[in-house]
Design an enzyme around this catalytic site. Sequence first.
Site, PDB file in Angstrom:
ATOM      1  N   HIS A   1       0.818  -1.223   0.000  1.00 13.53           N
ATOM      2  CA  HIS A   1       0.000   0.000   0.000  1.00 13.53           C
ATOM      3  C   HIS A   1       0.852   1.273   0.000  1.00 13.53           C
ATOM      4  O   HIS A   1       0.323   2.363  -0.226  1.00 13.53           O
ATOM      5  CB  HIS A   1      -0.928   0.025   1.216  1.00 13.53           C
ATOM      6  N   ALA A   2       2.143   1.154   0.262  1.00 10.86           N
ATOM      7  CA  ALA A   2       3.013   2.335   0.283  1.00 10.86           C
ATOM      8  C   ALA A   2       3.332   2.777  -1.141  1.00 10.86           C
ATOM      9  O   ALA A   2       3.683   1.960  -1.996  1.00 10.86           O
ATOM     10  CB  ALA A   2       4.309   2.016   1.028  1.00 10.86           C
TER      11      ALA A   2
END
Length: 327
Positions: free
Chosen positions: A138-139
Amino acid sequence: MLLKSEFQPKLIYSPEYNINFFGVEKLHPFDSCKYGRSWNELFAIYGKQLQSLHILPSRSISHHELSTVHTKSYLELLSSSRYLAQALEMPPLALCPSRLIDKHILNPMRLATMGTLIAAKSAIKNGIGINLSGGYHHASEANGEGFCIYSDIGIAIASLRMEGTIQETDQVVIIDLDAHQGNGLERIFLNDQNVKIFDVYNAEIYPNDGWAKRGIDLDIPLKSGTSDRKYIELLQEYLPSYLDSITPIRLAFYNAGTDIYCKDPLGKLDISAQGVLSRDILVFKTLLELKIPFVMVLSGGYTKDSYLLIANSIRYLIDNTSGIPAP
């Protein structure tokens, strides 16, 4: 047995992967010690023989290496306790000094990010690299969310390119089978034609990132409650032919989230423990049969059984590729 002589696994792990922050880590459903539990389970099976496969990261990922993907302003933002509390989904952290969060949470993540880079180098050399952490999908370049601060896969690809281990023109594939859409990676590689993303995820849960979906090369959204049969059928139908259509693939990253498990409170899918193992075996066999070097990272998994699911899959891979006698 699978391709023993051609693919030899390496297992990258440090006891410092575990996140222990005076119990504060228990505010998040993620088992932040599943890395050590998985290692201990495997060690109980193989004993000292496991050491022949083990690589211990000697250092954390550097600021320079983080900068190959993440923006300067984002890395500076990580000194804000309020921001970190939001990105890590643990609101009380906003009251903690950022240096303590960095020491007890971010540094284990930086070490695990280095582990993914080591696993990628091992995969290039030996065929298989398994990092007993990572998968922070998700980064993105300028944002952390969903308990993901550093894009370990993105940094591994950028670092391998910078050092010339892989070329900009080499085909790299990310097989993301975590229950959640890998929106951070999709944003990072949106305009990179040589990094392909195959994403199977529950479309009815977080993050529901419509903009990032443009970065998916083969998109397979699922409904909550999807069971073993439907899941495995979809994977069998699409994954082998998809990988076979991309020639040649220099390296694959397998984001093997165990949050597809039926007891997982966040994934909302209905996959049994045997279904998780069957999924992993299907991925392993496909990659091995196509002779594609690959990295496995753990990603999400929010039940007390997560470490056992991980260990079962890695045990299958070790038994069928390593040359270590099956116990």
